[in-house]
Scaffold this motif. Structure first.
Motif: not given
Ligand SMILES: *[C@@H]1O[C@H](CO)[C@@H](O)[C@H](O)[C@H]1NC(C)=O
Ligand SMILES: *[C@@H]1O[C@H](CO)[C@@H](O)[C@H](O)[C@H]1NC(C)=O
Length: 461
Positions: A43-51, A216-222, A359-367
């Motif tokens: 799921w993480f690679d598909e969502v692309k954008f977080g706050i 939490p589905e992301i654990l952002w350690s720092d 549609e050009a952002i979410f669930s895309t892959k690098p070309w």
């Protein structure tokens, strides 16, 4: 005594059934080799954008930076000392900011709606920054948490529940391992981390607590505090997280788990703040950055020019996604619980842009190419299944002609559309040199969006 055939058959079948289950029960060992082999949940690679949200006691002085306490008390920076002398009574301590963290306008439902309007698919909140103040009612942070002091509310619980109930967004937590001035941490540090009082009494119990309570589905350690991962027992904790925790199947972690682990171990890589390498990486990564160029926490003394413009933010998003990264864009709420309207506006603008170009952002892959070799400011993403290449161009060509050096158009096969425009665009093949696309001279009112536009190229080489 020989067993009847039937019994051994049943036993054998039972064994066959349970063996794989047993093997899966603890697939990860507490070693980097084993933990790093865990595939990142897809799921993480598909969502692309977080706050990203930096909120804490530093939001009370809201001056300079979320590193306020450190700059004031440890580095003794003149501007911070003067700020305190001018605005607070003598003897005022950092702890005295606690009761002033009021959050009276904090409405988690309203935040959830604003966050969703940005088009982002995940949210990461600072559950505890380096100051050590926990935004949930931690058992391990006595009288230094948002339930005992200040708002007297469980901020983490409220936001988690609103995000989950009102939006489809994933909810993640930032957590600082070290605490600048925690006596146990300082004592461990003075023994060169041979003692482990702080991780045993504080950081580890806290990590188990937030995972079990808030899932939490992301654990952002720092904040490794220059201590090695062996001091933090990071591999032991991560083995539990991946094998046994309630989020073991979906949780995603970053790479900040002890000195030297960044950009090397853990889940996805963050490498450095504002990381945006401009080329493809062989490992999933995230560009964590902040709209206020100088701070992650809210600053009352920010100027308009300190905030990135929507053009700059769209550019960052597009560059990041083209190169295989996720974009984590930070906002800093105020001590009284508001998302300042400058951040709200940027969030809505991102949402507006994504509602056309998503549609050009979410669930895309690098070309195969990340940006164009001829025209600057053209970035590519790819949907392999549909055989669609997206060319996002950040500068509107006043000539009416867009030269693309990377995609090779095929006569009677290739189709070119501008997302949100409707009619196919005319184009000419240039053989090995790529193709030329005619961009129609649209009046402003007919533009599908501002700040960046997407060509959808079907069947190109
Ligand atoms: C540290 O990790 C080990 C596994 O490597 C685990 O057995 C132990 O319980 C952990 N300690 C704490 C305090 O979590
Ligand atoms: C493509 O991007 C890289 C990295 O940002 C940059 O160095 C290069 O100049 C870009 N190419 C063009 C044609 O702009």
């Amino acid at each position: 005594m020989a067993q009847p055939v039937g019994v051994s058959l049943v036993l054998g079948l039972l064994l066959l059934f349970f063996l794989p289950l047993q093997r899966n029960a603890a697939p990860y060992d507490p070693t980097w080799e084993s933990l790093d082999s865990r595939p990142l949940p897809t799921w993480f690679d598909e969502v692309k954008f977080g706050i990203f949200i930096h909120w804490g006691l530093f939001s009370v002085p809201s001056f300079g930076s979320e590193w306020f306490w450190w700059y004031w008390q440890k580095e003794k920076r003149e501007s911070y000392i003067k700020f305190m002398e001018t605005n607070y009574p003598p003897g005022f301590s950092y702890g005295d900011f606690g009761p002033l963290f009021t959050a009276e306008f904090f409405d988690a439902d309203q935040w959830a709606d604003i966050l969703k309007s940005s088009g982002a698919k995940y949210v990461v909140l600072t559950s505890k920054h380096h100051e050590g103040f926990t935004m949930w009612g931690s058992k391990y942070s006595w009288s230094w948490n948002a339930v005992d002091v200040g708002p007297k509310r469980d901020i983490v619980a409220e936001l988690a529940s609103s995000i989950r109930n009102r939006t489809g967004l994933r909810f993640g937590l930032y957590h600082s391992l070290f605490e600048w001035f925690n006596p146990l941490f300082l004592s461990d540090a003075s023994s060169a981390f041979r003692t482990k009082q702080f991780p045993n009494a504080k950081s580890l119990p806290e990590l188990y607590e937030i995972v079990n309570r808030y899932q939490p589905e992301i654990l952002w350690s720092d904040g490794d505090g220059y201590a090695p991962d062996t001091y933090w027992n990071s591999t032991g904790f991560l083995a539990w997280l991946y094998n046994e925790s309630p989020v073991r199947d979906t949780v995603v972690t970053n790479d900040r788990w002890g000195a030297g682990s960044i950009c090397k171990h853990g889940g996805y890589y963050t490498c450095s703040d504002r990381y945006n390498p401009g080329h493809l990486l062989p490992h999933k990564w995230e560009n964590c950055m902040t709209i206020d160029k100088k701070s992650w926490g809210y600053r009352r003394n920010a100027r308009l020019s300190d905030y990135l413009t929507i053009e700059e933010l769209v550019k960052q998003l597009v560059e990041t996604v083209s190169c295989g990264g996720n974009f984590l864009m930070n906002i800093g709420p105020t001590h009284d619980g508001r998302i300042p309207v400058i951040f709200e506006e940027r969030l809505m603008q991102m949402g507006k842009w994504l509602s056309v170009n998503g549609e050009a952002i979410f669930s895309t892959k690098p070309w195969r190419a990340q940006n164009d070799s001829v025209t600057p400011g053209v970035w590519y993403t790819f949907k392999p299944k549909e055989n669609v290449v997206f060319a996002i161009f950040l500068n509107w060509p006043s000539s009416g002609i867009l030269m693309l050096g990377e995609p090779k158009g095929i006569a009677e096969m290739t189709e070119v559309q501008m997302i949100g425009y409707g009619e196919p665009l005319k184009w000419i093949p240039l053989g090995e040199k790529g193709m030329v696309v005619a961009i129609p001279p649209l009046p402003f009112s007919k533009l599908p969006c501002e700040w960046g536009w997407t060509l959808q190229l079907t069947n190109v080489n």
